[in-house]
Design a protein around this motif. Structure first.
Motif, PDB file in Angstrom:
ATOM      1  N   PRO A 106      40.986  36.389  45.745  1.00 38.59           N
ATOM      2  CA  PRO A 106      41.569  35.987  44.470  1.00 38.59           C
ATOM      3  C   PRO A 106      43.092  36.117  44.494  1.00 38.59           C
ATOM      4  O   PRO A 106      43.656  36.893  45.255  1.00 38.59           O
ATOM      5  N   SER A 107      43.734  35.352  43.657  1.00 41.16           N
ATOM      6  CA  SER A 107      45.190  35.379  43.628  1.00 41.16           C
ATOM      7  C   SER A 107      45.694  36.693  43.019  1.00 41.16           C
ATOM      8  O   SER A 107      44.952  37.416  42.353  1.00 41.16           O
ATOM      9  N   CYS A 165      43.359  43.973  31.716  1.00 38.18           N
ATOM     10  CA  CYS A 165      42.242  43.906  30.770  1.00 38.18           C
ATOM     11  C   CYS A 165      41.388  45.175  30.831  1.00 38.18           C
ATOM     12  O   CYS A 165      40.967  45.686  29.792  1.00 38.18           O
ATOM     13  N   LEU A 175      45.746  40.442  36.105  1.00 37.91           N
ATOM     14  CA  LEU A 175      45.172  40.212  34.786  1.00 37.91           C
ATOM     15  C   LEU A 175      43.898  41.033  34.587  1.00 37.91           C
ATOM     16  O   LEU A 175      43.676  41.593  33.515  1.00 37.91           O
ATOM     17  N   GLY A 176      43.093  41.154  35.627  1.00 33.74           N
ATOM     18  CA  GLY A 176      41.894  41.974  35.546  1.00 33.74           C
ATOM     19  C   GLY A 176      42.207  43.436  35.319  1.00 33.74           C
ATOM     20  O   GLY A 176      41.559  44.112  34.504  1.00 33.74           O
ATOM     21  N   LEU A 197      47.780  37.054  40.632  1.00 35.52           N
ATOM     22  CA  LEU A 197      47.788  36.964  39.170  1.00 35.52           C
ATOM     23  C   LEU A 197      46.421  37.323  38.595  1.00 35.52           C
ATOM     24  O   LEU A 197      46.327  38.033  37.588  1.00 35.52           O
ATOM     25  N   THR A 198      45.354  36.867  39.233  1.00 29.62           N
ATOM     26  CA  THR A 198      44.004  37.160  38.754  1.00 29.62           C
ATOM     27  C   THR A 198      43.708  38.654  38.838  1.00 29.62           C
ATOM     28  O   THR A 198      43.139  39.235  37.901  1.00 29.62           O
ATOM     29  N   VAL A 199      44.084  39.268  39.924  1.00 30.70           N
ATOM     30  CA  VAL A 199      43.862  40.711  40.083  1.00 30.70           C
ATOM     31  C   VAL A 199      44.666  41.487  39.041  1.00 30.70           C
ATOM     32  O   VAL A 199      44.152  42.417  38.402  1.00 30.70           O
TER      33      VAL A 199
END
Length: 130
Positions: free
Chosen positions: A84-85, A95, A91-92, A87-89
């Motif tokens: 995963p990118s 959250c 954002l996770g 940014l995705t990590v």
């Protein structure tokens, strides 16, 4: 139901307009109207034939071209991403941290009051994670 009875290949791409008027049966006064734009499209077979003809023209053009750009033949130097990118990590992680913070109204917490999140904010974080 509106039907086009005189369908010809020469009519493909021609734009027609239809006006619908709504009125009560007892009155002649129109309650509303709407114009609908319709375009006659070629059938799936005709579209496939057009695509094949266009591809043939492009291939012939490339074969006849004397000045062929060498950069088009070189493979691209892209690295394949295996996960995963970033940014995705990120954002996770944000959250998950938001879900771990206390909810508004909890008084027995060591976390400052400005870090207490509402239920709606936590729902958004859970939705993004899901």
């Amino acid at each position: 139901v509106i039907r086009h009875r005189d369908v010809r290949a020469s009519y493909c791409g021609v734009i027609d307009k239809f006006r619908l008027q709504v009125s009560e049966q007892s009155q002649r006064k129109a309650l509303g109207k709407k114009e609908i734009i319709a375009t006659l499209l070629p059938s799936a077979k005709e579209q496939q034939q057009q695509k094949e003809e266009e591809e043939k023209r492009i291939k012939e053009h490339l074969a006849e071209s004397v000045f062929f750009d060498q950069t088009l033949c070189q493979p691209e130097n892209r690295t394949a991403s295996s996960g995963p990118s970033l940014l995705t990590v990120f954002l996770g992680v944000v959250c998950v941290a938001a879900l771990m913070l206390p909810t508004l109204g909890e008084m027995e917490s060591l976390v400052p009051l400005y870090l207490h999140l509402s239920v709606n904010q936590k729902l958004v974080a859970a939705y993004v994670l899901g």
